[in-house]
Motif scaffolding. Structure first.
Motif, mmCIF file in Angstrom:
data_model
loop_
_atom_site.group_PDB
_atom_site.id
_atom_site.type_symbol
_atom_site.label_atom_id
_atom_site.label_comp_id
_atom_site.label_asym_id
_atom_site.label_seq_id
_atom_site.Cartn_x
_atom_site.Cartn_y
_atom_site.Cartn_z
ATOM 1 N N GLN A 662 37.425 6.563 121.813
ATOM 2 C CA GLN A 662 36.359 7.422 122.245
ATOM 3 C C GLN A 662 36.278 7.796 123.778
ATOM 4 O O GLN A 662 36.191 8.830 124.272
ATOM 5 C CB GLN A 662 34.986 7.267 121.578
ATOM 6 C CG GLN A 662 33.795 8.197 122.220
ATOM 7 C CD GLN A 662 33.290 7.682 123.603
ATOM 8 O OE1 GLN A 662 33.197 6.353 123.674
ATOM 9 N NE2 GLN A 662 32.831 8.457 124.158
ATOM 10 N N ASP A 663 36.197 6.434 124.371
ATOM 11 C CA ASP A 663 36.292 6.534 125.802
ATOM 12 C C ASP A 663 37.756 6.920 126.596
ATOM 13 O O ASP A 663 37.904 7.080 127.578
ATOM 14 C CB ASP A 663 35.830 5.351 126.410
ATOM 15 C CG ASP A 663 36.906 4.118 126.175
ATOM 16 O OD1 ASP A 663 38.006 4.339 125.690
ATOM 17 O OD2 ASP A 663 36.395 3.012 126.426
ATOM 18 N N GLY A 664 38.441 7.231 125.588
ATOM 19 C CA GLY A 664 39.964 7.625 126.204
ATOM 20 C C GLY A 664 40.885 6.557 126.312
ATOM 21 O O GLY A 664 42.232 6.728 126.813
ATOM 22 N N ARG A 665 40.730 5.384 125.885
ATOM 23 C CA ARG A 665 41.811 4.240 125.742
ATOM 24 C C ARG A 665 42.593 4.673 124.933
ATOM 25 O O ARG A 665 42.304 4.736 123.732
ATOM 26 C CB ARG A 665 40.888 2.855 125.907
ATOM 27 C CG ARG A 665 40.209 2.493 127.058
ATOM 28 C CD ARG A 665 39.506 1.086 127.073
ATOM 29 N NE ARG A 665 38.538 0.984 125.686
ATOM 30 C CZ ARG A 665 38.283 0.098 124.969
ATOM 31 N NH1 ARG A 665 38.635 -0.992 125.153
ATOM 32 N NH2 ARG A 665 37.277 0.378 124.230
ATOM 33 N N GLN A 666 43.839 4.234 125.064
ATOM 34 C CA GLN A 666 45.025 4.114 123.928
ATOM 35 C C GLN A 666 44.687 2.903 123.148
ATOM 36 O O GLN A 666 44.338 1.748 123.987
ATOM 37 C CB GLN A 666 46.166 4.022 124.481
ATOM 38 C CG GLN A 666 46.668 5.380 125.258
ATOM 39 C CD GLN A 666 47.073 6.345 124.498
ATOM 40 O OE1 GLN A 666 47.261 6.094 123.337
ATOM 41 N NE2 GLN A 666 47.567 7.490 125.021
ATOM 42 N N LEU A 667 44.514 2.870 121.729
ATOM 43 C CA LEU A 667 44.322 1.742 121.040
ATOM 44 C C LEU A 667 45.964 1.210 120.613
ATOM 45 O O LEU A 667 46.941 1.679 120.675
ATOM 46 C CB LEU A 667 43.817 2.163 119.695
ATOM 47 C CG LEU A 667 42.437 2.694 119.984
ATOM 48 C CD1 LEU A 667 41.810 3.268 118.438
ATOM 49 C CD2 LEU A 667 41.360 1.670 120.379
#
Length: 1001
Positions: A662-667
């Protein structure tokens, strides 16, 4: 009074009226090919089975054989399943007998088909029978009186007892069980009752048998095109009296099935030469069906379905012949009904519908087609005095058709039912009952409109659709419309089940088919009606519309630019954060949507990875060891601060499909978004609703901290561009619905490839020939799944189904390690889903890249054969003698360890069953594998959390045996139980590595 009468009057020879508590559990095997010609069994013949060997297994009470009927009796369902799998019957193929007619119909025949429903019975739908001293009591789930009458007659034939000696009792016939009438097919009930009774007769004890459904089938009638309903063909089965004593007109249909309900499978198999019909249909009309000598019958063709098929074919044929003669179909049909109550009822129904006036119903909506159809039926019923009488029904149905999609809707229904003959005591005439536009009739009609089930249809054993009102997520910011999640929201039944509501519903299918032809000119001859078939037929008739080439070019240019923009957005490494919300209002989710989401989560086994040892469910914190470092799972409960409680649906879907937080980090792809991307929109939304409806848990998992460069998450955008396809599952129209369902579950929610496919150096799953060719998970070897049906120890469908359902297969072993939680998740799914997974996996071709069965790198290579260097030639005899002596000593030590630690549970035929099942090591897949990793894991750690509570547990020996003792034990087990396999190299280093891994975790 006779002895039999005395016994019957005193409660069936002393048998109790209440359901016995001490039950045996029975399973009867089925022949691979079942066929019946109306009088004799024509299927596979039993040549032999391992009856004596199975009788000695733990928990088995008896094995039973009567001709081709073979079954087992055990003290628990698990032991019964194990014993049934171990019977290993040998069948002679059905082609050794007179084979049923198959293949396409003759050119001069018209084919009418009724697809019979395939519905899994309610969990716990069972039949118990107790046959003793010539008397039998049977306890049934809720069923109608008509079904009970057929059951009593059939059981008398199976057991060769008078009907008076058979007592039937319905258990728990309350509101909670009445729903089972909708899911237990009459023939499933009859088969279970006959199996239980025949098994009980063999041992004289009460026996319980589960009701189970066979595969969906189709009842087909082939009608000669030359047949003329007003010039009947003589038939020995014809000339049934009409409602007023007149002889009815008759046409002989060439049918693939005898026009009667088949006997129970127990009677077919145990009395193959005396297998006459269990019941005859009750329809009396102007068409009869004659069975040929070479005929087979669908396993699920009950009397109601036979009646429905006959009426459908008969009334459709009337409509088609009227059109061929340029006659109005409705007037033509009314003209040829026999004088009397039937014709009077039909005329009243037509008048009530406002027909035959042409435009009374108003013009259809723009672009829609409208049609009207009529059909009637005459059925034999039994009145209050037990006298058989004729009852008429008639239907008028109006439909609208969307020609671009083929979508059909029944917009109006008028139905009449003449029941006055069922009330002989009343002197005054009773007017026919005529209904129009009632929700009940519309619902029954719309059940006939569905096409084949979708790949993302879910069948829940825990929810009853009747408990639903409507319910779908309303449109809101960040959420899509969930009307697809709840198919009941629009009042349609989408599974195409034929719900017969007595005589009044029999003409429904024909009336709708006639209305569709009236609207479109297309004749559909298969029920339920497939909108895709209609769409294709209409498309063939439409002329190609002219198009502007310049406009078409602009469309292609716009599509190409949109594709490039999408690719650029996917490759851009920095993703924007999506705004947090207040969270959805979970009260707006329907029970059906939440239950569907629960099943998706169970299929994906979310709780296994998102729950730390000793932690709260789905609160995260589980450490996952990867080649790139330790990754900790996240909190997926709806907690606002530490979980996903403030995530919008858009943020949730992006994480599931594209691996972006949700915060834009790649999982990291340790989270299998590469598989979850295959989920349909409806399943994705249902999963979101389910997770948001669960209890919120405030828990902050440890942060994942990998070494450089793996800690630089923007690099994962490039990884996704190389290895991730976010396209949802696309069904292959050439495959069966069951295969597609299995593929969807395996590729999507089940994410089986995450463990069972090898990975490349960047951690991506290999595809193509390497798909499901075997991998590793948590220190365990995940075997290849693309060679289950063709490998050295091939699986059968029954074995694989049993393993996935219970976690145990007698020929392959017990689920352990990471597979045990998977079995827990699959336990929540219905049998139909597990069978679909089985169908898909066994259909996979063996991949050339099935490389899982390779020894680990730390193995010591076995000495090579052939010439030795000259420097070693002199020392070779001494070395060989020393090696032989050492091997003999280690073998003796391994045998000693086995006798002290293992034999009490695993030695066949000796000792009690201490902890649960008693798996035979000679059949264990791990002992036949190319590496001993899984065997070592089980010896070190045991099975502390079994896949099924009935399996029991196995103690671990990591604190009782040292590395050398375990190595000797492993070598002994391989030599004894897999003598055809090459010995494993010394696994001491592997044991040390796995022991260290277990201690760290």
């Amino acid at each position: 009074m006779s002895a039999n009468a005395c016994a019957a009057s005193s409660g069936n020879a002393g048998l109790p009226a209440a359901l016995p508590a001490d039950l045996l559990h029975g399973i009867a095997l089925r022949a691979p090919e079942l066929a019946w010609d109306g009088t004799r069994y024509r299927g596979s013949q039993l040549l032999g089975a391992r009856l004596a060997e199975v009788r000695t297994l733990a928990g088995v009470v008896a094995t039973v054989q009567h001709m081709h009927f073979v079954g087992v009796l055990a003290v628990s369902p698990l032991y019964a399943r194990q014993a049934a799998a171990d019977l290993a019957p040998v069948w002679q193929a059905a082609h050794a007998f007179e084979t049923p007619r198959s293949g396409p119909p003759d050119a001069d025949q018209v084919r009418y088909g009724l697809r019979l429903p395939s519905v899994d019975p309610s969990p716990g739908s069972r039949v118990t029978a107790w046959s003793l001293n010539g008397h039998t009591s049977v306890w049934l789930p809720a069923c109608t009186q008509a079904v009970q009458q057929i059951l009593r007659r059939e059981l008398a034939a199976v057991l060769q007892q008078p009907e008076a000696t058979i007592r039937l009792a319905v258990v728990g016939a309350d509101d909670a069980l009445v729903g089972e009438l909708d899911v237990v097919h009459p023939l499933d009930l009859m088969d279970a009752a006959a199996d239980a009774a025949l098994l009980s007769q063999a041992v004289g004890r009460p026996v319980c048998v589960a009701c189970h459904t066979e595969a969906a089938d189709e009842l087909v009638l082939y009608v000669p095109q030359a047949a003329d309903l007003i010039e009947p063909v003589p038939s020995p089965a014809a000339m049934a009296p009409g409602a007023d004593g007149d002889q009815a007109l008759t046409t002989v249909f060439a049918a693939d099935a005898p026009w009667a309900m088949r006997p129970s499978l127990a009677r077919l198999l145990s009395q193959p030469a005396q297998a006459r019909a269990a019941a005859q249909p009750t329809v009396h009309s102007d068409v009869a069906v004659q069975a040929g000598k070479q005929a087979s019958v669908p396993l699920r063709a009950s009397v109601d379905e036979l009646n429905a098929a006959q009426v459908f074919a008969q009334e459709s044929l009337w409509h088609e012949q009227a059109l061929a003669r340029d006659e109005d179909p409705m007037a033509w049909r009314l003209q040829h009904l026999p004088e009397g109550q039937g014709r009077a009822l039909a005329r009243q129904v037509v008048e009530q519908a406002g027909l035959p006036a042409a435009d009374d119903g108003g013009a259809p909506r723009p672009g829609m087609l409208r049609g009207t159809g009529f059909a009637t039926a005459q059925v034999q019923c039994v009145d209050e005095s037990g006298t058989a009488r004729m009852v008429w029904s008639a239907w008028v149905a109006e439909v609208t058709v969307q020609p671009q999609t083929g979508q059909v809707d029944v917009t109006r229904v008028v139905a009449g039912h003449d029941s006055q003959h069922l009330h002989p005591a009343q002197r005054a005439p009773i007017l026919p009952e005529i209904e129009q536009q009632t929700p009940r009739l519309l619902a029954n009609a719309r059940r006939l409109l569905a096409g084949p089930p979708a790949f993302d249809d879910w069948s829940s054993p825990a929810i009853n659709a009747a408990d639903e009102q409507t319910g779908a997520l309303s449109r809101r910011e960040g959420a899509k419309d969930l009307s697809r999640v709840d198919p009941a929201a629009d009042g349609l039944v989408t599974q195409g089940q034929l719900g017969l509501d007595g005589v009044v519903t029999l003409p429904a299918a024909a009336a709708i088919a006639n209305a569709i032809q009236d609207a479109t000119g297309v004749r559909l001859r298969q029920v339920p009606f497939d909108s895709e078939q209609l769409r294709l037929a209409l498309a063939d008739r439409r002329r190609e519309r002219t198009r502007n080439p310049l406009a078409r070019g602009w469309v292609w240019l716009a599509a190409g630019m949109a594709g490039l923009a999408g690719m650029a957005a996917a490759l851009w490494p920095m993703k924007p954060a999506l705004p947090l919300t207040a969270g959805p209002d979970v009260s707006l989710y329907s029970m059906r949507a939440i239950e569907r989401g629960r099943l998706v989560a169970a299929a994906g086994d979310c709780v296994a990875c998102h729950t730390a040892p000793g932690g709260k469910a789905n609160a995260g914190g589980l450490a996952l060891d990867t080649p790139f470092g330790t990754i900790y799972t996240t909190n997926i409960t709806p907690d606002n601060d530490t979980g996903i409680g403030r995530w919008s649906y858009t943020a949730f879907e992006r994480a599931m499909r594209h691996g972006v937080h949700q915060d834009g980090r790649q999982l990291y792809p340790a989270f299998p978004y590469t598989a979850y991307a295959k989920l349909s929109d409806a399943d994705m939304q249902a999963l979101y609703g389910y997770l948001m409806s669960q209890p919120a848990v405030r828990a902050e998992p440890p942060k994942t901290q990998l070494a450089f460069p793996f800690n630089f998450r923007p690099l994962l955008a490039g990884w996704n561009a190389l290895f991730h396809d976010a396209t949802p599952f696309t069904p292959d129209s050439s495959r069966s619905a069951q295969w597609l369902r299995g593929a969807y579950l395996v590729q999507g929610a089940g994410h089986c490839a995450a463990c069972h496919s090898p990975r490349n150096r960047l951690g991506a799953e290999k595809t193509g020939e390497h798909y499901l060719a075997g991998g590793e998970a948590e220190g365990w070897t995940a075997p290849a799944l693309n060679q289950l049906a063709t490998g050295a120890r091939a699986w059968t469908a029954d074995e694989l189904f049993q393993y996935l359902r219970t976690g145990y297969s007698p020929r392959h072993g017990v689920a352990a390690g990471p597979m045990a939680p998977v079995i827990h998740g699959l336990a929540e799914l219905p049998d139909s889903d597990v069978k679909a997974i089985t169908t898909y996996l066994l259909d996979l071709p063996q991949g050339a890249g099935a490389t899982v069965a390779q020894p680990p790198a730390d193995f010591t290579p076995a000495p090579a054969s052939g010439a030795q260097p000259a420097s070693h030639a002199a020392a070779q005899p001494a070395i060989a003698a020393a090696t032989i002596h050492s091997l003999q000593g280690r073998r003796a030590n391994g045998e000693r360890v086995y006798q002290n630690a293992c034999a009490v549970c695993h030695e066949a035929g000796s000792g009690p069953t201490l902890f649960g099942v008693k798996p035979l090591l000679s059949s264990n897949t791990n002992l036949h594998a190319a590496s001993p990793d899984n065997l070592i894991q089980v010896i070190l750690n045991g099975i502390q959390t079994p896949a099924n509570d009935e399996l029991g547990y196995m103690p671990g020996f990591k604190d009782a045996l040292d590395d050398r003792q375990i190595a000797d034990l492993v070598g002994y087990l391989r030599e004894r139980h897999a003598p055809g396999k090459d010995p494993w190299p010394d696994p001491t280093n592997t044991i040390s590595r796995l022991r260290e891994h277990a201690e760290l975790n």
